[in-house]
Write a protein that holds these residues in place. Sequence first.
Motif, PDB file in Angstrom:
ATOM      1  N   ALA A 181     -28.264  47.113 -33.269  1.00  0.00           N
ATOM      2  CA  ALA A 181     -29.603  46.516 -33.210  1.00  0.00           C
ATOM      3  C   ALA A 181     -30.327  46.886 -31.924  1.00  0.00           C
ATOM      4  CB  ALA A 181     -29.507  44.993 -33.347  1.00  0.00           C
ATOM      5  N   LEU A 182     -29.608  46.943 -30.796  1.00  0.00           N
ATOM      6  CA  LEU A 182     -30.273  47.293 -29.537  1.00  0.00           C
ATOM      7  C   LEU A 182     -30.787  48.722 -29.577  1.00  0.00           C
ATOM      8  CD1 LEU A 182     -31.044  46.245 -26.742  1.00  0.00           C
ATOM      9  CD2 LEU A 182     -28.880  47.160 -25.885  1.00  0.00           C
ATOM     10  N   GLU A 202     -40.620  36.853 -25.279  1.00  0.00           N
ATOM     11  CA  GLU A 202     -40.428  35.409 -25.155  1.00  0.00           C
ATOM     12  C   GLU A 202     -39.685  35.123 -23.848  1.00  0.00           C
ATOM     13  OE1 GLU A 202     -39.645  34.268 -29.782  1.00  0.00           O
ATOM     14  OE2 GLU A 202     -38.324  35.719 -28.829  1.00  0.00           O
ATOM     15  N   HIS A 203     -39.998  33.979 -23.270  1.00  0.00           N
ATOM     16  CA  HIS A 203     -39.401  33.641 -21.971  1.00  0.00           C
ATOM     17  C   HIS A 203     -38.788  32.262 -22.077  1.00  0.00           C
ATOM     18  CE1 HIS A 203     -39.830  33.454 -17.324  1.00  0.00           C
ATOM     19  NE2 HIS A 203     -38.928  34.354 -17.652  1.00  0.00           N
ATOM     20  N   PRO A 204     -37.431  32.186 -22.143  1.00  0.00           N
ATOM     21  CA  PRO A 204     -36.419  33.216 -21.905  1.00  0.00           C
ATOM     22  C   PRO A 204     -36.216  34.126 -23.114  1.00  0.00           C
ATOM     23  CG  PRO A 204     -35.357  31.174 -22.519  1.00  0.00           C
ATOM     24  CD  PRO A 204     -36.831  30.869 -22.419  1.00  0.00           C
ATOM     25  N   THR A 205     -35.423  35.201 -22.891  1.00  0.00           N
ATOM     26  CA  THR A 205     -35.163  36.143 -23.973  1.00  0.00           C
ATOM     27  C   THR A 205     -33.833  36.846 -23.741  1.00  0.00           C
ATOM     28  OG1 THR A 205     -36.185  37.905 -25.303  1.00  0.00           O
ATOM     29  CG2 THR A 205     -36.296  38.151 -22.917  1.00  0.00           C
ATOM     30  N   TYR A 206     -33.505  37.778 -24.611  1.00  0.00           N
ATOM     31  CA  TYR A 206     -32.255  38.528 -24.583  1.00  0.00           C
ATOM     32  C   TYR A 206     -32.242  39.478 -23.384  1.00  0.00           C
ATOM     33  CZ  TYR A 206     -28.778  41.900 -26.453  1.00  0.00           C
ATOM     34  OH  TYR A 206     -27.710  42.740 -26.643  1.00  0.00           O
ATOM     35  N   PRO A 207     -31.268  39.365 -22.486  1.00  0.00           N
ATOM     36  CA  PRO A 207     -31.278  40.178 -21.259  1.00  0.00           C
ATOM     37  C   PRO A 207     -31.308  41.681 -21.492  1.00  0.00           C
ATOM     38  CG  PRO A 207     -29.710  38.390 -21.042  1.00  0.00           C
ATOM     39  CD  PRO A 207     -30.165  38.377 -22.477  1.00  0.00           C
ATOM     40  N   ASP A 251     -35.476  33.942 -35.751  1.00  0.00           N
ATOM     41  CA  ASP A 251     -34.312  33.277 -36.336  1.00  0.00           C
ATOM     42  C   ASP A 251     -33.308  32.929 -35.246  1.00  0.00           C
ATOM     43  OD1 ASP A 251     -34.724  33.785 -39.432  1.00  0.00           O
ATOM     44  OD2 ASP A 251     -35.208  35.652 -38.402  1.00  0.00           O
ATOM     45  N   PHE A 252     -33.290  31.665 -34.817  1.00  0.00           N
ATOM     46  CA  PHE A 252     -32.321  31.168 -33.838  1.00  0.00           C
ATOM     47  C   PHE A 252     -32.358  32.023 -32.570  1.00  0.00           C
ATOM     48  CE2 PHE A 252     -30.666  30.677 -38.217  1.00  0.00           C
ATOM     49  CZ  PHE A 252     -30.967  29.343 -38.357  1.00  0.00           C
ATOM     50  N   GLN A 253     -33.495  31.945 -31.928  1.00  0.00           N
ATOM     51  CA  GLN A 253     -33.816  32.806 -30.789  1.00  0.00           C
ATOM     52  C   GLN A 253     -32.726  32.758 -29.724  1.00  0.00           C
ATOM     53  OE1 GLN A 253     -35.017  31.990 -27.455  1.00  0.00           O
ATOM     54  NE2 GLN A 253     -36.140  33.832 -26.905  1.00  0.00           N
ATOM     55  N   ASN A 254     -32.464  33.907 -29.144  1.00  0.00           N
ATOM     56  CA  ASN A 254     -31.473  34.036 -28.074  1.00  0.00           C
ATOM     57  C   ASN A 254     -32.204  33.984 -26.735  1.00  0.00           C
ATOM     58  OD1 ASN A 254     -29.234  34.652 -26.520  1.00  0.00           O
ATOM     59  ND2 ASN A 254     -29.086  36.784 -27.193  1.00  0.00           N
ATOM     60  N   PRO A 255     -31.967  32.946 -25.899  1.00  0.00           N
ATOM     61  CA  PRO A 255     -30.856  32.002 -25.921  1.00  0.00           C
ATOM     62  C   PRO A 255     -31.177  30.597 -26.432  1.00  0.00           C
ATOM     63  CG  PRO A 255     -31.834  31.978 -23.754  1.00  0.00           C
ATOM     64  CD  PRO A 255     -32.657  32.939 -24.573  1.00  0.00           C
ATOM     65  N   THR A 256     -32.434  30.287 -26.744  1.00  0.00           N
ATOM     66  CA  THR A 256     -32.813  28.884 -26.955  1.00  0.00           C
ATOM     67  C   THR A 256     -32.365  28.318 -28.298  1.00  0.00           C
ATOM     68  OG1 THR A 256     -34.951  29.442 -27.942  1.00  0.00           O
ATOM     69  CG2 THR A 256     -34.863  29.251 -25.526  1.00  0.00           C
ATOM     70  N   GLY A 435     -34.470  35.711 -17.955  1.00  0.00           N
ATOM     71  CA  GLY A 435     -35.898  35.657 -17.700  1.00  0.00           C
ATOM     72  C   GLY A 435     -36.320  36.581 -16.588  1.00  0.00           C
ATOM     73  N   ALA A 436     -37.498  36.326 -16.077  1.00  0.00           N
ATOM     74  CA  ALA A 436     -38.056  37.097 -14.978  1.00  0.00           C
ATOM     75  C   ALA A 436     -38.038  36.243 -13.717  1.00  0.00           C
ATOM     76  CB  ALA A 436     -39.495  37.518 -15.300  1.00  0.00           C
ATOM     77  N   GLY A 437     -37.811  36.889 -12.587  1.00  0.00           N
ATOM     78  CA  GLY A 437     -37.795  36.160 -11.331  1.00  0.00           C
ATOM     79  C   GLY A 437     -36.619  35.212 -11.264  1.00  0.00           C
ATOM     80  N   HIS A 438     -36.846  34.031 -10.679  1.00  0.00           N
ATOM     81  CA  HIS A 438     -35.770  33.058 -10.510  1.00  0.00           C
ATOM     82  C   HIS A 438     -35.899  31.917 -11.521  1.00  0.00           C
ATOM     83  CE1 HIS A 438     -32.328  31.898  -8.137  1.00  0.00           C
ATOM     84  NE2 HIS A 438     -32.784  30.657  -8.029  1.00  0.00           N
ATOM     85  N   ALA A 439     -36.657  32.136 -12.593  1.00  0.00           N
ATOM     86  CA  ALA A 439     -36.805  31.102 -13.618  1.00  0.00           C
ATOM     87  C   ALA A 439     -35.461  30.811 -14.271  1.00  0.00           C
ATOM     88  CB  ALA A 439     -37.806  31.566 -14.678  1.00  0.00           C
ATOM     89  N   PHE A 440     -35.316  29.595 -14.767  1.00  0.00           N
ATOM     90  CA  PHE A 440     -34.154  29.141 -15.538  1.00  0.00           C
ATOM     91  C   PHE A 440     -32.886  28.996 -14.706  1.00  0.00           C
ATOM     92  CE2 PHE A 440     -36.773  31.819 -18.464  1.00  0.00           C
ATOM     93  CZ  PHE A 440     -37.435  30.761 -19.055  1.00  0.00           C
TER      94      PHE A 440
END
Length: 485
Positions: A181-182, A202-207, A251-256, A435-440
């Motif tokens: 898939a990647l 999306e934030h957060p999202t798949y690294p 569909d069951f977003q990664n990671p949320t 995510g981006a920066g130091h979020a999460f």
Amino acid sequence: MIGVAVDGIGAVRLAELCGDVRGGRGPAYRTLTDAVRVLVGDGRLPSGTRLPAERALAAQLRVSRVTVTRAYRDLREDGWADARQGSGTWVRLPDGRSRVDGVWAPGPARGGVLDLAHAAPAAPDGLSRLVGRATERLEAELAGHGYAPGGLPALRERIADRFSARGVPTDPDRIVVTGGALHAVHLAVAELTGAGDRVLVEHPTYPAALDLLADAGARPVPVAVERDAAEVALPRAARQTAARAAYLMADFQNPTGRFLDDDARARLLPRLARQGAVAIVDETFAELDLDGAAGPVLPCAAHAPAEDGVVTVGGLSKIAWGGLRVGWIRTGREPAARVRRRLARSQIAPPVLEQLVAVEVLDALEEIRAERVGRLRARRDHLVARLADELPGWRCTVPGGGLALWCDLGAPVSTALAAVAPRHGLTLAPGPRFGAGHAFDDRLRVPFTHPEPVLTEAVRRLRRAADDVAGPAAAADPARAEILV
């Protein structure tokens, strides 16, 4: 890796990634050391990146230069950095660390260490039998040249049939088989964007998607979908930024674990199309509905106003096995033909035997799905119960599908947890990696892909790591909170 240059990183950017190093319970230099180690280990700070001058970083972090000097010294002594007179200090992976460190993929298993960084389930029980069947099919293929650009016809037919069964009529000409898939996301990004183009995420999202966009030279635009509905936030961001594409998981977003219902999809896709943003929809988790509560929903492609307005990607790594590197793209006929040409220039054709295994997997998909979903449901519920017992201050919304919990830790300690985790036999992915920066930094993704006894031990180790970060005073705090269901 967003915004990180390979040759060096500025003091402003590194301070943003490290966060407030003064807020920890230990000395600031130790917090800074741990933060840099985590950044190097998870790939946001690639090995070989030159660190900023001590004085400049101290100013940005609002600490003394002595603090930064001590942190740099400890990094060098522990093998996480090198220095040369007149050349500065640059980070490195310590000797003995796997060469895949810094890449978003599980590395070789190290004795006794439990991997909670990656959501990668073991193969289902019957996969070896399916591999045997595929080997029998191989005999008929050996008389030919073995090249099928875009995928074997038998596999493309089955993927197309699966889309049709889910409510989106599809013929094989609209399917391109990829190496996972990647790889499909990579091809879609290359086809739709150029260097400097904006892509909504999306934030957060798949690294790994963030890493891919950075490598492609695209400019990811994080959109906070936890605070606002995706069908509102994403089109608004597309209008404001003139984004060329939007990478999303409905569909069951990664990671949320968030799931978009039919109404939300019906609003989202036309709105994105009106803003000129093509949706790259990652369906990697689409078959992992654990409760059945989502009900029958149409794929996002069913709501696209034009056949090339959505590029759907998927694969077998989660429903079957990560070692089966087979994925796909579904799009319009003309875009699919262009992607096949692009794929042929780099790979010529996907490997035949793996595609034959994929044919067998798709023929047995309902059986495999029933086994996978049943086990994951039990493991999810077990993990929720163990976290409630051991770490009652953590909160999470229990997802209806997918592979992991997205835990709210109640404090910005995720990076610190990831730093001390190896001492407790764990590998963790800190929240900011998503995510981006130091979020999460107050979040941690905890997968439920391991068997129940392993999850029990993993949570015990998590509790010890959390106590290590919190210190003795906090470890004695009896405050409890419920996990939100």
